[in-house]
Design a protein around this motif. Structure first.
Motif, PDB file in Angstrom:
ATOM      1  N   GLU A 172       0.360   5.575 -11.426  1.00  0.00           N
ATOM      2  CA  GLU A 172       1.574   5.910 -12.169  1.00  0.00           C
ATOM      3  C   GLU A 172       2.029   4.723 -13.010  1.00  0.00           C
ATOM      4  OE1 GLU A 172       4.210   7.183  -9.070  1.00  0.00           O
ATOM      5  OE2 GLU A 172       3.412   9.225  -9.054  1.00  0.00           O
TER       6      GLU A 172
ATOM      7  N   ILE B  47      -1.643   5.886  -5.718  1.00  0.00           N
ATOM      8  CA  ILE B  47      -0.831   6.779  -6.550  1.00  0.00           C
ATOM      9  C   ILE B  47       0.199   5.980  -7.338  1.00  0.00           C
ATOM     10  CG2 ILE B  47       0.936   8.593  -6.482  1.00  0.00           C
ATOM     11  CD1 ILE B  47      -0.713   9.845  -4.149  1.00  0.00           C
ATOM     12  N   LYS B  48       0.892   5.054  -6.677  1.00  0.00           N
ATOM     13  CA  LYS B  48       1.887   4.227  -7.368  1.00  0.00           C
ATOM     14  C   LYS B  48       1.235   3.355  -8.439  1.00  0.00           C
ATOM     15  CE  LYS B  48       5.375   4.058  -3.748  1.00  0.00           C
ATOM     16  NZ  LYS B  48       6.120   3.215  -2.817  1.00  0.00           N
TER      17      LYS B  48
ATOM     18  N   ASP C 249      -3.350   6.896   4.543  1.00  0.00           N
ATOM     19  CA  ASP C 249      -2.136   7.396   3.893  1.00  0.00           C
ATOM     20  C   ASP C 249      -1.436   6.283   3.119  1.00  0.00           C
ATOM     21  OD1 ASP C 249      -2.586   9.943   4.877  1.00  0.00           O
ATOM     22  OD2 ASP C 249      -1.183   9.743   6.561  1.00  0.00           O
ATOM     23  N   ILE C 250      -1.380   5.097   3.714  1.00  0.00           N
ATOM     24  CA  ILE C 250      -0.756   3.948   3.043  1.00  0.00           C
ATOM     25  C   ILE C 250      -1.550   3.582   1.790  1.00  0.00           C
ATOM     26  CG2 ILE C 250      -0.281   1.469   3.264  1.00  0.00           C
ATOM     27  CD1 ILE C 250       0.322   2.062   6.284  1.00  0.00           C
TER      28      ILE C 250
ATOM     29  N   GLU D 199      -3.523   5.544   0.061  1.00  0.00           N
ATOM     30  CA  GLU D 199      -3.352   6.624  -0.921  1.00  0.00           C
ATOM     31  C   GLU D 199      -2.032   6.466  -1.666  1.00  0.00           C
ATOM     32  OE1 GLU D 199      -3.423  11.506  -1.143  1.00  0.00           O
ATOM     33  OE2 GLU D 199      -2.968  10.545   0.767  1.00  0.00           O
ATOM     34  N   GLU D 200      -0.969   6.155  -0.956  1.00  0.00           N
ATOM     35  CA  GLU D 200       0.345   5.969  -1.586  1.00  0.00           C
ATOM     36  C   GLU D 200       0.304   4.805  -2.579  1.00  0.00           C
ATOM     37  OE1 GLU D 200       4.869   4.786  -0.273  1.00  0.00           O
ATOM     38  OE2 GLU D 200       3.619   5.849   1.173  1.00  0.00           O
ATOM     39  N   LYS D 201      -0.350   3.706  -2.201  1.00  0.00           N
ATOM     40  CA  LYS D 201      -0.455   2.552  -3.099  1.00  0.00           C
ATOM     41  C   LYS D 201      -1.270   2.893  -4.338  1.00  0.00           C
ATOM     42  CE  LYS D 201       0.170  -1.106   0.298  1.00  0.00           C
ATOM     43  NZ  LYS D 201      -0.407  -2.302   0.934  1.00  0.00           N
TER      44      LYS D 201
END
Length: 75
Positions: free
Chosen positions: A39, A35-36, A28-29, A31-33
């Protein structure tokens, strides 16, 4: 007859569940990185394309030189 793995290795299920949960938290961590980062890169690409577009529109063209769209079908 096959032995039941839970009865053969007491406590192994709890350990496996904990490792599974830990792995998902780490994913999850990550994946968040990702995505950021995507972006941020999208923003940078848009900015660069805008700068290129502004720069190319300001370039003087020699008389009789055909205009070429450098982005035509290449993005």
């Amino acid at each position: 007859a096959a032995a039941d793995p839970i009865s053969v290795l007491p406590g192994s299920l709890g350990s496996w569940c904990h490792e599974h949960d830990t792995m998902h938290e780490r994913l999850d961590i990550i994946e968040e990185k990702v995505i950021k980062t995507v972006e941020h890169l999208e923003s940078e690409v848009k900015s660069l394309l805008s700068i290129i577009s502004e720069t190319t529109s300001d370039l003087p063209t020699a008389a009789g030189t055909p205009l070429i769209d450098i982005f035509d079908g290449k993005y």
